[in-house]
Design a protein around this motif. Sequence first.
Motif, PDB file in Angstrom:
ATOM      1  N   ARG A 198       0.725  -1.345   0.041  1.00 43.91           N
ATOM      2  CA  ARG A 198      -0.014   0.152  -0.102  1.00 43.91           C
ATOM      3  C   ARG A 198       0.892   0.942   0.122  1.00 43.91           C
ATOM      4  NH1 ARG A 198      -3.513  -4.483   0.461  1.00 43.91           N
ATOM      5  NH2 ARG A 198      -5.243  -3.950   2.326  1.00 43.91           N
ATOM      6  N   ASN A 224       5.268  -4.052   9.145  1.00 45.56           N
ATOM      7  CA  ASN A 224       3.650  -3.960   8.839  1.00 45.56           C
ATOM      8  C   ASN A 224       2.730  -5.477   9.366  1.00 45.56           C
ATOM      9  OD1 ASN A 224       1.068  -2.674   7.910  1.00 45.56           O
ATOM     10  ND2 ASN A 224       1.438  -3.137   5.704  1.00 45.56           N
ATOM     11  N   PRO A 225       2.920  -5.814  10.777  1.00 43.70           N
ATOM     12  CA  PRO A 225       2.234  -6.833  10.584  1.00 43.70           C
ATOM     13  C   PRO A 225       0.472  -6.882  10.670  1.00 43.70           C
ATOM     14  CG  PRO A 225       2.026  -5.237  12.009  1.00 43.70           C
ATOM     15  CD  PRO A 225       3.277  -4.569  11.508  1.00 43.70           C
ATOM     16  N   TYR A 232      -3.009  -6.225  11.427  1.00 48.05           N
ATOM     17  CA  TYR A 232      -3.827  -5.477  12.745  1.00 48.05           C
ATOM     18  C   TYR A 232      -5.241  -5.417  12.195  1.00 48.05           C
ATOM     19  CZ  TYR A 232      -2.570  -1.752   8.810  1.00 48.05           C
ATOM     20  OH  TYR A 232      -2.285  -1.224   7.891  1.00 48.05           O
ATOM     21  N   LEU A 290      -9.393  -7.446   0.062  1.00 48.82           N
ATOM     22  CA  LEU A 290      -8.907  -8.024   0.962  1.00 48.82           C
ATOM     23  C   LEU A 290      -9.034  -9.154   0.941  1.00 48.82           C
ATOM     24  CD1 LEU A 290      -8.012  -4.357   2.576  1.00 48.82           C
ATOM     25  CD2 LEU A 290      -9.295  -5.505   4.645  1.00 48.82           C
ATOM     26  N   ALA A 349      -1.889 -12.153   7.054  1.00 49.90           N
ATOM     27  CA  ALA A 349      -1.121 -10.801   6.809  1.00 49.90           C
ATOM     28  C   ALA A 349      -2.283  -9.920   7.461  1.00 49.90           C
ATOM     29  CB  ALA A 349      -0.519 -10.431   5.065  1.00 49.90           C
ATOM     30  N   LEU A 350      -3.275  -9.956   7.213  1.00 50.65           N
ATOM     31  CA  LEU A 350      -4.454  -8.916   7.339  1.00 50.65           C
ATOM     32  C   LEU A 350      -5.454  -9.117   8.793  1.00 50.65           C
ATOM     33  CD1 LEU A 350      -6.617  -9.186   4.451  1.00 50.65           C
ATOM     34  CD2 LEU A 350      -5.291  -7.393   5.246  1.00 50.65           C
TER      35      LEU A 350
END
Length: 288
Positions: free
Chosen positions: A93, A190-191, A193, A206, A213-214
């Motif tokens: 992103r 960028n975990p 979250y 999404l 990863a999300l």
Amino acid sequence: MATIAEALAGASPLASVSDSWRLDAELLLAGVLGERREYLHTWPERELAQQQARAFQDLLRRRQEGEPVAYLIGRKAFWDFELSVNANVLIPRPETELLVERALELGDKRRDEQGGGLSVADLGTGSGAIAIAVARSRPDWQLVAVDLSEGALDLARANADALAVPNIQFRLGSWCEVLADASCDLIIANPPYVGSGDPHLVEGSLPFEPQMALVAAEAGLADLQAITRQGTRCLKCGGWLLMEHGFNQSQAVRELLTEMSYRHVESRRDLAGVERMVAAQWMEAHDA
Ligand code: GLN
């Protein structure tokens, strides 16, 4: 057979699913033709071969069903380069470039104080976007890119190879588990979250992206918390932890960092004006 201009005009039904339907259509058609987007504007009258027209129609149909352009063409621009992406990794992103920008600034300051190159870890590297951006921008820094997914790590490695970036090592593992004590000047992550059950998970790209990863437990905070805790072991004294987080998590994340005795905790806003990342410094000496 349709011309390039006619094929693009015929993509207008995409407007019902995408605000950027014209750009989407151009990226998809350029992908089919194996050309850059500029080609479409230079040769609008060129006719598509039947196979190309069919391939384009197929991609339009999948886009209409919500599949993100980046997965359909397998490419995504990030920082000053392009990456291969697939369904094993989150699509990079633009917000995440903020993390890269701040990492370079804080790293430069630290290098000025300490001299020499820096050791930097990118946790949950996915496509390798962050690690590659930092490694390309600072060729004398040594990067370690970590991911729990073998598929992601393979792709990140292929991306680094394709861009001829030599200063990244890739390691399979969970967060800081593969890092030595007091070894990092910077830890960047960028975990995942997004909380499970968050309504955003069924929106936009999404549903097509990897859940691992999300999504994180504890309203999306579990991995941010784990990295904050583990970072205290792996950061050098004076090193920085930088993490991206969700649009409504900045206060909770600042509190986590403060509780864990990090100093100089600072939030930064993304281009939409939302606090989207945090940086904090680890100032404690590690016992010998
Ligand atoms: N920024 C992504 C989104 O909410 C989530 C990325 C992440 O979980 N790290 O669309």
